[in-house]
Design an enzyme around this catalytic site. Structure first.
Site, mmCIF file in Angstrom:
data_model
loop_
_atom_site.group_PDB
_atom_site.id
_atom_site.type_symbol
_atom_site.label_atom_id
_atom_site.label_comp_id
_atom_site.label_asym_id
_atom_site.label_seq_id
_atom_site.Cartn_x
_atom_site.Cartn_y
_atom_site.Cartn_z
ATOM 1 N N HIS A 75 40.475 67.665 -11.077
ATOM 2 C CA HIS A 75 40.965 68.825 -11.834
ATOM 3 C C HIS A 75 42.134 69.455 -11.086
ATOM 4 C CE1 HIS A 75 37.619 69.782 -14.886
ATOM 5 N NE2 HIS A 75 37.594 68.504 -14.595
ATOM 6 N N TYR A 202 36.872 80.216 -16.458
ATOM 7 C CA TYR A 202 36.161 81.384 -15.923
ATOM 8 C C TYR A 202 36.517 82.556 -16.829
ATOM 9 C CZ TYR A 202 35.258 78.896 -11.495
ATOM 10 O OH TYR A 202 34.828 78.006 -10.535
ATOM 11 N N PRO A 294 27.764 81.814 -6.485
ATOM 12 C CA PRO A 294 28.358 80.537 -6.915
ATOM 13 C C PRO A 294 29.782 80.618 -7.466
ATOM 14 C CG PRO A 294 26.623 81.219 -8.434
ATOM 15 C CD PRO A 294 26.562 82.148 -7.272
ATOM 16 N N LYS A 298 31.458 77.188 -3.850
ATOM 17 C CA LYS A 298 31.660 76.916 -2.430
ATOM 18 C C LYS A 298 30.442 76.450 -1.644
ATOM 19 C CE LYS A 298 35.956 77.615 -2.240
ATOM 20 N NZ LYS A 298 36.698 76.365 -2.296
ATOM 21 N N TYR A 386 40.489 77.929 -3.465
ATOM 22 C CA TYR A 386 39.668 77.146 -4.401
ATOM 23 C C TYR A 386 39.665 75.660 -4.026
ATOM 24 C CZ TYR A 386 37.224 76.246 -8.778
ATOM 25 O OH TYR A 386 36.273 75.891 -9.706
HETATM 26 P P1 FAD Z 1 19.857 72.332 0.264
HETATM 27 O O1 FAD Z 1 20.598 71.558 -0.748
HETATM 28 O O2 FAD Z 1 19.037 73.492 -0.184
HETATM 29 O O3 FAD Z 1 18.933 71.300 1.039
HETATM 30 C C1 FAD Z 1 17.892 71.690 1.899
HETATM 31 C C2 FAD Z 1 16.823 70.625 1.874
HETATM 32 O O4 FAD Z 1 15.820 70.958 2.824
HETATM 33 C C3 FAD Z 1 16.118 70.521 0.542
HETATM 34 O O5 FAD Z 1 16.117 69.189 0.101
HETATM 35 C C4 FAD Z 1 14.716 71.040 0.810
HETATM 36 O O6 FAD Z 1 13.751 70.404 -0.006
HETATM 37 C C5 FAD Z 1 14.560 70.684 2.270
HETATM 38 N N1 FAD Z 1 13.574 71.492 2.993
HETATM 39 C C6 FAD Z 1 13.359 72.833 2.915
HETATM 40 N N2 FAD Z 1 12.380 73.204 3.740
HETATM 41 C C7 FAD Z 1 11.948 72.073 4.365
HETATM 42 C C8 FAD Z 1 10.948 71.815 5.343
HETATM 43 N N3 FAD Z 1 10.181 72.807 5.819
HETATM 44 N N4 FAD Z 1 10.765 70.546 5.765
HETATM 45 C C9 FAD Z 1 11.542 69.538 5.277
HETATM 46 N N5 FAD Z 1 12.499 69.740 4.350
HETATM 47 C C10 FAD Z 1 12.718 70.986 3.902
HETATM 48 N N6 FAD Z 1 26.690 75.872 -5.358
HETATM 49 C C11 FAD Z 1 27.816 75.761 -6.022
HETATM 50 O O7 FAD Z 1 28.855 75.661 -5.383
HETATM 51 N N7 FAD Z 1 27.815 75.732 -7.403
HETATM 52 C C12 FAD Z 1 26.662 75.806 -8.136
HETATM 53 O O8 FAD Z 1 26.682 75.758 -9.348
HETATM 54 C C13 FAD Z 1 25.453 75.943 -7.454
HETATM 55 N N8 FAD Z 1 24.283 76.031 -8.121
HETATM 56 C C14 FAD Z 1 23.125 76.198 -7.404
HETATM 57 C C15 FAD Z 1 21.911 76.327 -8.075
HETATM 58 C C16 FAD Z 1 20.713 76.528 -7.358
HETATM 59 C C17 FAD Z 1 19.391 76.680 -8.097
HETATM 60 C C18 FAD Z 1 20.767 76.592 -5.933
HETATM 61 C C19 FAD Z 1 19.484 76.830 -5.141
HETATM 62 C C20 FAD Z 1 21.985 76.426 -5.283
HETATM 63 C C21 FAD Z 1 23.162 76.234 -5.987
HETATM 64 N N9 FAD Z 1 24.391 76.091 -5.347
HETATM 65 C C22 FAD Z 1 25.520 75.960 -6.041
HETATM 66 C C23 FAD Z 1 24.520 76.052 -3.914
HETATM 67 C C24 FAD Z 1 24.561 74.632 -3.386
HETATM 68 O O9 FAD Z 1 23.815 73.794 -4.208
HETATM 69 C C25 FAD Z 1 24.054 74.691 -1.967
HETATM 70 O O10 FAD Z 1 24.979 75.465 -1.227
HETATM 71 C C26 FAD Z 1 23.854 73.336 -1.306
HETATM 72 O O11 FAD Z 1 22.765 72.667 -1.874
HETATM 73 C C27 FAD Z 1 23.638 73.513 0.199
HETATM 74 O O12 FAD Z 1 23.216 72.319 0.782
HETATM 75 P P2 FAD Z 1 22.177 72.300 1.972
HETATM 76 O O13 FAD Z 1 22.025 70.872 2.309
HETATM 77 O O14 FAD Z 1 22.592 73.276 2.997
HETATM 78 O O15 FAD Z 1 20.825 72.899 1.385
HETATM 79 C C1 DHB Z 2 30.230 74.897 -11.220
HETATM 80 C C2 DHB Z 2 29.597 75.874 -10.519
HETATM 81 C C3 DHB Z 2 30.330 76.905 -10.013
HETATM 82 O O1 DHB Z 2 29.734 77.853 -9.308
HETATM 83 C C4 DHB Z 2 31.690 76.990 -10.203
HETATM 84 O O2 DHB Z 2 32.382 78.046 -9.718
HETATM 85 C C5 DHB Z 2 32.319 76.009 -10.894
HETATM 86 C C6 DHB Z 2 31.588 74.958 -11.411
HETATM 87 C C7 DHB Z 2 29.450 73.790 -11.777
HETATM 88 O O3 DHB Z 2 28.222 73.792 -11.617
HETATM 89 O O4 DHB Z 2 30.030 72.909 -12.412
#
Ligand code: FAD
Ligand code: DHB
Length: 393
Positions: A75, A202, A294, A298, A386
């Protein structure tokens, strides 16, 4: 109780833990990843969808970008819709870069496949229950798998277990937390509907924010600003589409294509940072250390940035016995994380409706949108954040 040994014990197989394990493997460093959930669960968990340019480059350079390059959608700009009009921010012209729309769960699948193909160890349904000896050079992770407890002995623990994990609480007394809750959440849906716009939209509307995003040429991802404790069951498919139609309305008309809704959920909005991101031999990375609202997409990107820094620091530690980069890990990551916090907070503040805003503040918000989309300096600032700030050198 059995004890296994590895160099780096990683808690969590989200993007942070899996990418760290992959980057360490490329540097000849062993790791074991413990993941509480099943492989099927993490490979289907719907979350983020936009990759920054620097993260896309990192994945390509480290050999895990093939499917992303084939299926990701580049994009070159986004649309800000306010006052029922469209204003495009052109990333290509302003920064020479683009972002890539590619689902987080597909990236997770790609990383799991790469680790397993390289004989890496990921233990699924292995719940880390406690961390021991963090302030010694021989830390251990106690975990429970198939009703038995085990120890994973290592040199360093990477706490990549997200916001609700056990790593950050294990060192809580040594941390300072900075946080802000927002008086709204996002109701997100996935729908079998062709995206109604080639680029993300947005929308700042009097009834609240809405975001049009996508996952593929046949799947739309859409979000609506809602109450933080919104009851999803109060939202029938018809009500969701009607509200989206209203918030995306545009002068001269806009056709929002509807389709079967295949997933619905409410995400709360929070800004959260813990300082420092390290205590003893425990290094926090990704959502375990910080959460962004969100808006601006990021969270996943910030997690990737942290582990890129950590992998490099661990390489210096294992190859040359140097601890300077490990000692600087927290400060290096926080300098970038705070800039990303600022951007996510700013996008959130500019695009959402706040019930507490006076008419004056609403006018200032619209003036800011008008300024950002009409000034080259201001739109360049949005665009460079961005597409992603550079990773630390
Ligand atoms: P996570 O992806 O949370 O991974 C952590 C892992 O640790 C998980 O698999 C969990 O099961 C595991 N875990 C937890 N506790 C334990 C334990 N005690 N023992 C073993 N394993 C464990 N970001 C965006 O930019 N856009 C979005 O649209 C967006 N939507 C989101 C929607 C939701 C519902 C959530 C929760 C987050 C969203 N985010 C979004 C944020 C983004 O997905 C996260 O920033 C990203 O997943 C971070 O990655 P991570 O690996 O740090 O954590
Ligand atoms: C998506 C999520 C976001 O938070 C954003 O700013 C743009 C796109 C997505 O899930 O596609």
């Amino acid at each position: 109780m059995t004890t296994t040994r590895t160099q780096v014990g990683i808690v969590g197989a989200g993007p942070a833990g899996l990418l760290l394990s992959h980057l360490l493997h490329l540097r000849g460093i062993e790791s074991i990843v413990l993941e509480a959930r099943s492989r099927d669960y993490v490979e289907h968990r719907i979350r983020a969808g936009v990759l920054e340019h620097v993260v896309e480059q990192l994945l390509i350079e480290t050999g895990v970008g093939a499917r992303m390059q084939a299926d990701g959608l580049p994009h070159e700009g986004v649309i800000l819709r306010f006052g029922s009009r469209d204003h495009r921010i052109d990333f290509r012209t302003l920064t020479g870069k683009h972002v890539l729309v590619y689902s987080q769960h597909l990236l997770v699948r790609d990383l799991i496949a790469a680790r397993l193909a390289a004989n890496g160890t990921i233990l699924f349904e292995a719940d880390a229950v406690s961390l021991h000896g963090i302030d010694t050079s021989q830390p251990r992770i106690r975990y429970r798998q198939a009703d038995a407890e085990h120890d994973l002995a290592c040199d360093v623990i990477a706490g990549c277990d997200g916001f609700h994990g056990i790593s950050r609480p294990a060192v809580e007394p040594h941390l300072r937390v900075f946080e802000r809750d927002y008086p709204f959440g996002w109701l997100g849906i996935l729908a079998d509907a062709a995206p109604s716009s080639q680029e993300l939209v947005y929308a700042n509307h009097d009834r609240g924010f809405a975001l049009l995003s996508m996952r593929s040429p046949t799947v739309s991802r859409l979000y609506l600003q809602c109450a933080p404790d919104e009851d999803v069951d109060a939202w029938s498919d018809d009500r969701i589409w009607a509200e989206l139609q209203t918030r995306f309305s545009r002068e001269g008309g806009f056709t929002l294509t509807e389709g079967r809704i295949t997933q619905k959920g409410v995400t709360p909005m929070r800004s959260f940072v813990t300082e420092p991101m390290q205590y003893g031999r425990l290094f926090l990375a990704g959502d375990s250390a910080h959460i962004v609202p969100p808006t601006g997409a990021k969270g996943l990107n910030l997690a990737a940035g942290d582990v890129a820094v950590l992998a490099r620091a661990l390489e210096a530690f294992y190859r040359r016995g140097e601890t300077a980069l490990l000692d600087a890990y927290s400060a290096t990551c926080l300098a970038r994380a705070w800039k990303v916090q600022r951007f996510s907070w700013w996008m959130t503040s500019m695009l959402h409706r706040f019930a507490t805003h006076s008419d004056f503040e609403r006018r200032v918000q619209l003036a800011e949108l008008d300024y950002v989309t009409s000034s080259v300096a201001a739109s360049t600032s949005l665009a460079e954040n961005y597409v992603g700030l550079p990773l630390p050198a």
